[in-house]
Write a protein that holds these residues in place. Structure first.
Motif, short mmCIF file in Angstrom:
data_model
loop_
_atom_site.label_atom_id
_atom_site.label_comp_id
_atom_site.label_asym_id
_atom_site.label_seq_id
_atom_site.Cartn_x
_atom_site.Cartn_y
_atom_site.Cartn_z
N VAL A 45 5.50 -0.52 73.28
CA VAL A 45 4.36 -1.84 72.85
C VAL A 45 4.39 -2.24 74.66
O VAL A 45 3.02 -1.74 74.96
N GLU A 46 4.48 -3.59 74.74
CA GLU A 46 4.77 -3.56 76.22
C GLU A 46 3.80 -2.77 77.33
O GLU A 46 3.59 -2.65 78.24
N ARG A 47 5.28 -1.85 76.86
CA ARG A 47 4.83 -0.60 78.36
C ARG A 47 3.38 -0.03 77.85
O ARG A 47 2.92 -0.06 79.21
N LEU A 48 2.84 0.57 77.03
CA LEU A 48 2.07 0.70 76.81
C LEU A 48 0.55 0.55 76.60
O LEU A 48 -0.24 0.81 77.59
N LYS A 49 0.97 -1.33 76.53
CA LYS A 49 -0.58 -2.24 76.67
C LYS A 49 -0.26 -2.52 78.45
O LYS A 49 -1.79 -2.99 78.88
N THR A 50 0.76 -2.06 79.23
CA THR A 50 0.55 -2.84 80.97
C THR A 50 0.19 -1.39 81.50
O THR A 50 -1.17 -1.83 82.07
N LEU A 51 0.21 -0.53 80.27
CA LEU A 51 -0.29 1.12 81.06
C LEU A 51 -1.97 0.95 80.85
O LEU A 51 -2.67 1.00 82.25
#
Length: 305
Positions: free
Chosen positions: A224-230
């Motif tokens: 989730v954090e990876r996708l949100k940061t992207l």
């Protein structure tokens, strides 16, 4: 104009992951309405541990499978030794695109040889260096970072400003989830956007999750954090044409979702046999609803195949 720093912080704190992804996807579609996703064939060679002949073999194998560039791990602070490696690779492979040396390494070399950043980079460019690496920044660093292999945001910006001033196109890589605050993360995005407004020298932005402590994925950055940061990176940096999604090592589903969270590139296919094959990558892209195209190291040429 991309979203503001305040809006970026609001997104980081929001639980509306789907909504954030949809907004980022809209930016991607505006910048890339053709519906293609790119990848690059290349190799990475650590010249501090591999004998010269071994490096040449790895580069040759990459070229045979369609590779257009090499990322050289050069290390050290001896400018003469770094120059010698660059000249050797350039002489053996005159058409290959050579990328190497992080901002932190260039700061160290500059200090060691007593030259300014611009003069140091120009000297290495004349030896064969085409572009510098985008990593090596410590988001939590102040004027000078004390972390090994890392430099402060201010130092990183000055290195890339010097490279852009010499006509180099570079990528900006943000390693996140290493203890920095959300404000520091957004601060780096702001620094990248300002430099792009000034120089136009960034070809792409690459958000990379920090390695999990002790190698335990459960302790690392979540999907989730990876996708949100992207997605936030794509919305914030709408003055940079390309944004790269997280690698296949994070799972095919997460990679494919990244293509709906603002990314238009999946990064490198290597010749070392330690990652997904070119056909695997092309299939992943097609299954996500896009047309795969091969690019060169700085996103200049697209090969539809």
């Amino acid at each position: 104009m991309g979203i503001s720093g305040e809006q970026a912080l609001d997104c980081f704190r929001s639980e509306d992951l789907v909504g954030i992804g949809m907004e980022a996807d809209a930016v991607r579609r505006r910048l890339h309405p053709e519906g293609v996703v790119s990848y690059v064939i290349g190799c990475g060679v650590d010249c501090t541990t591999v004998f010269v002949d071994g490096a040449y073999d790895a580069i040759g194998e990459s070229i045979e499978m369609g590779g257009t560039g090499v990322r050289l791990g050069l290390g050290g602070v001896d400018c003469d030794a770094v120059e010698a490696v660059l000249r050797g690779v350039r002489q053996r492979f005159p058409a290959i695109w050579i990328e190497g040396l992080s901002a932190a390494e260039l700061v160290a070399i500059s200090r060691s040889c007593g030259l300014g950043l611009r003069e140091t980079i120009a000297r290495l460019r004349d030896a064969g260096l085409d572009s510098i690496s985008g990593d090596g920044v410590d988001l939590a660093g102040e004027e000078e970072s004390g972390r090994a292999g890392r430099c402060s945001v201010a130092e990183w910006v000055e290195v890339h400003r010097a490279a852009h001033g010499l006509g180099m196109r570079t990528t900006a890589t943000m390693t996140f989830g290493a203890g920095e605050t959300l404000e520091q993360r957004v601060g780096f995005l702001e620094a990248v956007r300002r430099l792009q407004e000034e120089t136009g020298g960034f070809a792409a932005f690459v958000p990379v999750a920090a390695e999990a402590p002790g190698g335990r994925e459960l302790d690392g950055v979540t999907a989730v954090e990876r996708l949100k940061t992207l997605a936030i990176s794509r919305m914030f940096l709408d003055n940079i044409e390309n944004v790269q999604t997280i690698g296949a090592a994070q799972g095919i589903k997460v990679l494919q979702m990244g293509l709906r969270f603002g990314a238009n590139d999946v990064g490198p296919v290597t010749a070392e046999g330690n990652g997904a094959s070119e056909e695997d990558v092309r299939r992943i892209i097609r299954d996500a609803g896009f047309k795969p195209v091969q690019r060169d190291m700085v996103y200049r040429t697209m090969f539809v195949n």
